[in-house]
Design a protein around this motif. Sequence first.
Motif, PDB file in Angstrom:
ATOM      1  N   ASN A 112       0.860  -1.173   0.000  1.00 40.10           N
ATOM      2  CA  ASN A 112       0.000   0.000   0.000  1.00 40.10           C
ATOM      3  C   ASN A 112       0.896   1.222   0.000  1.00 40.10           C
ATOM      4  OD1 ASN A 112      -2.645  -1.281   0.287  1.00 40.10           O
ATOM      5  ND2 ASN A 112      -1.875  -1.952   2.250  1.00 40.10           N
ATOM      6  N   LEU A 113       0.719   2.073  -0.977  1.00 38.82           N
ATOM      7  CA  LEU A 113       1.582   3.238  -1.134  1.00 38.82           C
ATOM      8  C   LEU A 113       0.768   4.515  -1.182  1.00 38.82           C
ATOM      9  CD1 LEU A 113       3.701   1.849  -4.098  1.00 38.82           C
ATOM     10  CD2 LEU A 113       4.311   1.768  -1.694  1.00 38.82           C
ATOM     11  N   LEU A 114       1.316   5.554  -0.608  1.00 32.89           N
ATOM     12  CA  LEU A 114       0.778   6.887  -0.804  1.00 32.89           C
ATOM     13  C   LEU A 114       1.735   7.575  -1.760  1.00 32.89           C
ATOM     14  CD1 LEU A 114      -0.123   7.950   2.833  1.00 32.89           C
ATOM     15  CD2 LEU A 114      -1.668   7.220   1.035  1.00 32.89           C
ATOM     16  N   VAL A 115       1.211   8.026  -2.888  1.00 35.14           N
ATOM     17  CA  VAL A 115       2.052   8.612  -3.922  1.00 35.14           C
ATOM     18  C   VAL A 115       1.522   9.999  -4.257  1.00 35.14           C
ATOM     19  CG1 VAL A 115       2.928   8.318  -6.272  1.00 35.14           C
ATOM     20  CG2 VAL A 115       2.497   6.314  -4.842  1.00 35.14           C
ATOM     21  N   THR A 116       2.409  10.955  -4.323  1.00 35.42           N
ATOM     22  CA  THR A 116       2.004  12.312  -4.658  1.00 35.42           C
ATOM     23  C   THR A 116       1.592  12.411  -6.127  1.00 35.42           C
ATOM     24  OG1 THR A 116       2.668  14.625  -4.636  1.00 35.42           O
ATOM     25  CG2 THR A 116       4.371  13.028  -5.181  1.00 35.42           C
ATOM     26  N   LEU A 132       1.041   1.357 -15.460  1.00 37.38           N
ATOM     27  CA  LEU A 132       1.591   1.191 -14.112  1.00 37.38           C
ATOM     28  C   LEU A 132       1.488  -0.261 -13.659  1.00 37.38           C
ATOM     29  CD1 LEU A 132       0.294   4.345 -12.217  1.00 37.38           C
ATOM     30  CD2 LEU A 132       2.665   3.765 -12.735  1.00 37.38           C
ATOM     31  N   THR A 133       0.369  -0.922 -13.965  1.00 38.97           N
ATOM     32  CA  THR A 133       0.189  -2.321 -13.582  1.00 38.97           C
ATOM     33  C   THR A 133       1.241  -3.197 -14.254  1.00 38.97           C
ATOM     34  OG1 THR A 133      -2.177  -2.043 -13.185  1.00 38.97           O
ATOM     35  CG2 THR A 133      -1.410  -4.277 -13.618  1.00 38.97           C
ATOM     36  N   GLU A 134       1.481  -2.989 -15.531  1.00 40.71           N
ATOM     37  CA  GLU A 134       2.490  -3.789 -16.240  1.00 40.71           C
ATOM     38  C   GLU A 134       3.893  -3.507 -15.727  1.00 40.71           C
ATOM     39  OE1 GLU A 134       2.004  -6.480 -18.266  1.00 40.71           O
ATOM     40  OE2 GLU A 134       0.046  -6.067 -17.393  1.00 40.71           O
ATOM     41  N   ALA A 135       4.190  -2.257 -15.436  1.00 43.08           N
ATOM     42  CA  ALA A 135       5.506  -1.918 -14.867  1.00 43.08           C
ATOM     43  C   ALA A 135       5.670  -2.573 -13.493  1.00 43.08           C
ATOM     44  CB  ALA A 135       5.669  -0.409 -14.767  1.00 43.08           C
ATOM     45  N   PHE A 136       4.594  -2.576 -12.698  1.00 42.97           N
ATOM     46  CA  PHE A 136       4.627  -3.203 -11.378  1.00 42.97           C
ATOM     47  C   PHE A 136       4.837  -4.711 -11.507  1.00 42.97           C
ATOM     48  CE2 PHE A 136       2.088  -4.968  -7.750  1.00 42.97           C
ATOM     49  CZ  PHE A 136       3.007  -4.659  -6.771  1.00 42.97           C
ATOM     50  N   THR A 146      -5.781   3.322  -8.449  1.00 39.63           N
ATOM     51  CA  THR A 146      -5.532   4.762  -8.302  1.00 39.63           C
ATOM     52  C   THR A 146      -6.823   5.554  -8.113  1.00 39.63           C
ATOM     53  OG1 THR A 146      -5.596   5.100 -10.689  1.00 39.63           O
ATOM     54  CG2 THR A 146      -3.441   4.661  -9.705  1.00 39.63           C
ATOM     55  N   ALA A 147      -7.876   4.897  -7.655  1.00 37.50           N
ATOM     56  CA  ALA A 147      -9.167   5.577  -7.552  1.00 37.50           C
ATOM     57  C   ALA A 147      -9.317   6.443  -6.306  1.00 37.50           C
ATOM     58  CB  ALA A 147     -10.302   4.551  -7.599  1.00 37.50           C
ATOM     59  N   PRO A 150       0.084  14.918 -14.765  1.00 31.83           N
ATOM     60  CA  PRO A 150      -1.081  14.322 -15.437  1.00 31.83           C
ATOM     61  C   PRO A 150      -1.518  13.028 -14.734  1.00 31.83           C
ATOM     62  CG  PRO A 150       0.689  14.763 -17.001  1.00 31.83           C
ATOM     63  CD  PRO A 150       1.239  15.013 -15.629  1.00 31.83           C
ATOM     64  N   ALA A 151      -2.770  12.653 -14.941  1.00 29.89           N
ATOM     65  CA  ALA A 151      -3.302  11.417 -14.344  1.00 29.89           C
ATOM     66  C   ALA A 151      -2.470  10.217 -14.774  1.00 29.89           C
ATOM     67  CB  ALA A 151      -4.754  11.221 -14.767  1.00 29.89           C
ATOM     68  N   HIS A 152      -2.376   9.232 -13.903  1.00 28.58           N
ATOM     69  CA  HIS A 152      -1.593   8.028 -14.165  1.00 28.58           C
ATOM     70  C   HIS A 152      -2.352   7.070 -15.074  1.00 28.58           C
ATOM     71  CE1 HIS A 152       1.099   9.326 -11.031  1.00 28.58           C
ATOM     72  NE2 HIS A 152       0.098   9.385 -10.179  1.00 28.58           N
TER      73      HIS A 152
END
Length: 107
Positions: free
Chosen positions: A15-19, A40-44, A78-79, A33-35
């Motif tokens: 669980n991450l808090l990301v600016t 992001l899922t594929e990079a993760f 990211t919701a 800009p929005a992620h």
Amino acid sequence: MQTHGSRANWHPQPNLLVTDGGFRQDGTFVTWPAHDTTRLTEAFRRAMLRPFVRLALLDEDQAAGMMTWPHSGFHVHTAVWVSEEDRAFATRLARYTVRAIRSRWKG
């Protein structure tokens, strides 16, 4: 790192808090800009499989095979956004995020 789901089953999830921006030298905050959650899922997924191969927990073929799965089990959510005015919610969310970490420190 939360290691269980609501049924106390093995379900590791960081669980991450990301600016969503950054500060300029003059102190003003600039929003990014929005992620793109798909990217992001594929990079993760790639970032998580790489150490498994390096540690010989998976071989390269197994990891490559997992990259072809249409439902990989990896997800970036990211919701949930916190407005800068909602400090109470930001505090609750931060406490939730570190809850599992604190319990590991005690034990």
